[in-house]
Motif scaffolding. Structure first.
Motif, PDB file in Angstrom:
ATOM      1  N   PHE A 101       3.291   5.779 -20.024  1.00 35.09           N
ATOM      2  CA  PHE A 101       3.015   6.071 -18.627  1.00 35.09           C
ATOM      3  C   PHE A 101       2.229   4.981 -17.900  1.00 35.09           C
ATOM      4  O   PHE A 101       2.072   5.059 -16.686  1.00 35.09           O
ATOM      5  N   GLU A 102       1.723   3.980 -18.606  1.00 31.05           N
ATOM      6  CA  GLU A 102       0.935   2.938 -17.947  1.00 31.05           C
ATOM      7  C   GLU A 102       1.844   1.956 -17.204  1.00 31.05           C
ATOM      8  O   GLU A 102       2.968   1.683 -17.624  1.00 31.05           O
ATOM      9  N   ILE A 103       1.329   1.419 -16.110  1.00 27.76           N
ATOM     10  CA  ILE A 103       2.059   0.424 -15.327  1.00 27.76           C
ATOM     11  C   ILE A 103       1.145  -0.771 -15.052  1.00 27.76           C
ATOM     12  O   ILE A 103      -0.082  -0.641 -15.056  1.00 27.76           O
ATOM     13  N   PRO A 104       1.717  -1.958 -14.809  1.00 29.08           N
ATOM     14  CA  PRO A 104       0.886  -3.151 -14.576  1.00 29.08           C
ATOM     15  C   PRO A 104      -0.080  -3.014 -13.402  1.00 29.08           C
ATOM     16  O   PRO A 104      -1.162  -3.599 -13.413  1.00 29.08           O
ATOM     17  N   SER A 105       0.282  -2.238 -12.377  1.00 30.37           N
ATOM     18  CA  SER A 105      -0.600  -2.076 -11.210  1.00 30.37           C
ATOM     19  C   SER A 105      -1.818  -1.220 -11.509  1.00 30.37           C
ATOM     20  O   SER A 105      -2.752  -1.167 -10.703  1.00 30.37           O
ATOM     21  N   LEU A 106      -1.801  -0.503 -12.654  1.00 30.62           N
ATOM     22  CA  LEU A 106      -2.909   0.366 -13.070  1.00 30.62           C
ATOM     23  C   LEU A 106      -3.199   1.471 -12.069  1.00 30.62           C
ATOM     24  O   LEU A 106      -4.296   2.012 -12.018  1.00 30.62           O
ATOM     25  N   GLY A 107      -2.199   1.826 -11.267  1.00 30.42           N
ATOM     26  CA  GLY A 107      -2.367   2.899 -10.300  1.00 30.42           C
ATOM     27  C   GLY A 107      -1.257   2.901  -9.285  1.00 30.42           C
ATOM     28  O   GLY A 107      -0.452   1.955  -9.208  1.00 30.42           O
ATOM     29  N   GLY A 108      -1.201   3.974  -8.479  1.00 30.00           N
ATOM     30  CA  GLY A 108      -0.199   4.074  -7.434  1.00 30.00           C
ATOM     31  C   GLY A 108      -0.517   3.179  -6.258  1.00 30.00           C
ATOM     32  O   GLY A 108      -1.432   2.344  -6.310  1.00 30.00           O
ATOM     33  N   MET A 109       0.225   3.363  -5.175  1.00 25.91           N
ATOM     34  CA  MET A 109       0.043   2.504  -4.013  1.00 25.91           C
ATOM     35  C   MET A 109      -1.270   2.768  -3.290  1.00 25.91           C
ATOM     36  O   MET A 109      -1.677   1.988  -2.432  1.00 25.91           O
ATOM     37  N   SER A 110      -1.952   3.859  -3.657  1.00 21.44           N
ATOM     38  CA  SER A 110      -3.271   4.130  -3.073  1.00 21.44           C
ATOM     39  C   SER A 110      -4.374   3.324  -3.750  1.00 21.44           C
ATOM     40  O   SER A 110      -5.520   3.363  -3.322  1.00 21.44           O
ATOM     41  N   GLY A 111      -4.040   2.609  -4.843  1.00 20.85           N
ATOM     42  CA  GLY A 111      -5.026   1.757  -5.493  1.00 20.85           C
ATOM     43  C   GLY A 111      -5.144   2.014  -6.983  1.00 20.85           C
ATOM     44  O   GLY A 111      -4.559   2.950  -7.536  1.00 20.85           O
ATOM     45  N   ILE A 112      -5.912   1.178  -7.659  1.00 18.12           N
ATOM     46  CA  ILE A 112      -6.136   1.295  -9.104  1.00 18.12           C
ATOM     47  C   ILE A 112      -6.741   2.662  -9.424  1.00 18.12           C
ATOM     48  O   ILE A 112      -7.667   3.112  -8.752  1.00 18.12           O
ATOM     49  N   GLY A 113      -6.187   3.314 -10.442  1.00 20.37           N
ATOM     50  CA  GLY A 113      -6.688   4.613 -10.859  1.00 20.37           C
ATOM     51  C   GLY A 113      -6.093   5.791 -10.126  1.00 20.37           C
ATOM     52  O   GLY A 113      -6.431   6.936 -10.433  1.00 20.37           O
ATOM     53  N   THR A 114      -5.194   5.550  -9.164  1.00 17.02           N
ATOM     54  CA  THR A 114      -4.603   6.638  -8.388  1.00 17.02           C
ATOM     55  C   THR A 114      -3.254   7.049  -8.983  1.00 17.02           C
ATOM     56  O   THR A 114      -2.650   6.314  -9.763  1.00 17.02           O
ATOM     57  N   PRO A 115      -2.749   8.227  -8.599  1.00 12.10           N
ATOM     58  CA  PRO A 115      -1.513   8.742  -9.211  1.00 12.10           C
ATOM     59  C   PRO A 115      -0.243   8.069  -8.705  1.00 12.10           C
ATOM     60  O   PRO A 115      -0.191   7.512  -7.606  1.00 12.10           O
TER      61      PRO A 115
END
Length: 265
Positions: A101-115
């Motif tokens: 489930f990990e992605i290089p951005s480390l988060g959604g488009m709302s920022g690092i750590g977001t869904p």
């Protein structure tokens, strides 16, 4: 008249969306922003309902999900919400199958750590699989159990998962590393009211040019060419395929699916 609606709560999406529209409105633009939903996640950042056959709704967009704990562990397909982990270190991973489930951005488009959402396409599907039972399906509905309503997809942001990126770069026992001429493609399909379909492609990895192109950050995928449809679904294909189908792992990440919903009278 068109309106862009961002609903703050998953449960209130319907009420917030329709109460803000006058009778003259015949459509609204809906954005499935995972950063504005109220879902629960495990300590590893995975949706707590991943092992259930429970689909989930984001702003009246219903994302299909099927999962269970089998004798060999967790099995799932369709879409699963996940939350980024700012402390995740890809350089320390020795077994990527446990890090789906990990992605290089480390988060959604709302920022690092977001869904965001991870899709897992069932590679056993083919041209003869009925659209209604395909794994990665999305529809627009008043409620989770009400009939699907027509909508026009506009765009979605896509990204490779770390697991697939690692395979593309290094390979494993089942999938080879990509070389010149290889590609990994995500296809979006639209099912119209009469059952006919439209489709559009996005290359998550493309080694056919002079320089390899790999989608390791959020990138827009234009879906507007699909037109007015009753259901959207995704499939994948890869140049690394064999007797049993695609060898490249069939994971992809999405966020902020945008559609124009055609409201009923």
């Amino acid at each position: 008249m068109k309106k862009i609606l961002y609903y703050p709560l998953l449960v209130c999406a319907l009420a917030a969306g329709f109460s803000s529209c006058s009778k003259e409105d015949d459509e609204v633009t809906v954005v499935a922003n995972m950063g504005q939903t109220q879902l629960s996640y495990s300590a590893d950042g995975v949706w707590t309902q991943v092992a259930t056959n429970q689909s989930f709704m984001v702003n009246n967009l219903l994302f299909n999900h099927e999962g269970e704990i089998a004798a060999w562990g967790l099995t799932w397909k369709g879409f699963t919400p996940a939350r980024g982990n700012a402390d995740f270190d890809a350089s320390t991973v020795t077994n990527w199958t446990s890090h789906q489930f990990e992605i290089p951005s480390l988060g959604g488009m709302s920022g690092i750590g977001t869904p965001y959402i991870v899709g897992y396409w069932d590679t056993q599907e083919n041209e003869t699989t009925p659209a209604a039972v395909r794994s990665c399906r999305v529809s627009y509905r008043k409620t989770e159990t009400s009939p699907a309503l027509p909508f026009r997809p506009q765009s979605v942001n896509v990204e490779l998962t770390y697991y697939v990126l690692d395979i593309i770069l290094h390979g494993n026992a089942f999938s080879r590393a990509f070389i010149d001429g290889d590609w990994l493609k995500l296809t979006a399909h639209g099912v119209k009211a009469d059952g006919s379909e439209t489709a559009t492609d996005f290359y998550l990895a493309d080694y056919r040019g002079e320089k390899p192109e790999v989608t390791f950050s959020w990138t827009p995928f234009d879906l507007s060419g699909l037109g007015e449809i009753n259901e959207l679904y995704f499939t994948m294909s890869s140049s690394d395929s064999g007797q049993w189908g695609m060898n490249t792992p069939s994971f992809f990440a999405i966020d902020r699916l945008s559609v124009i919903a055609v409201l009923p009278d």
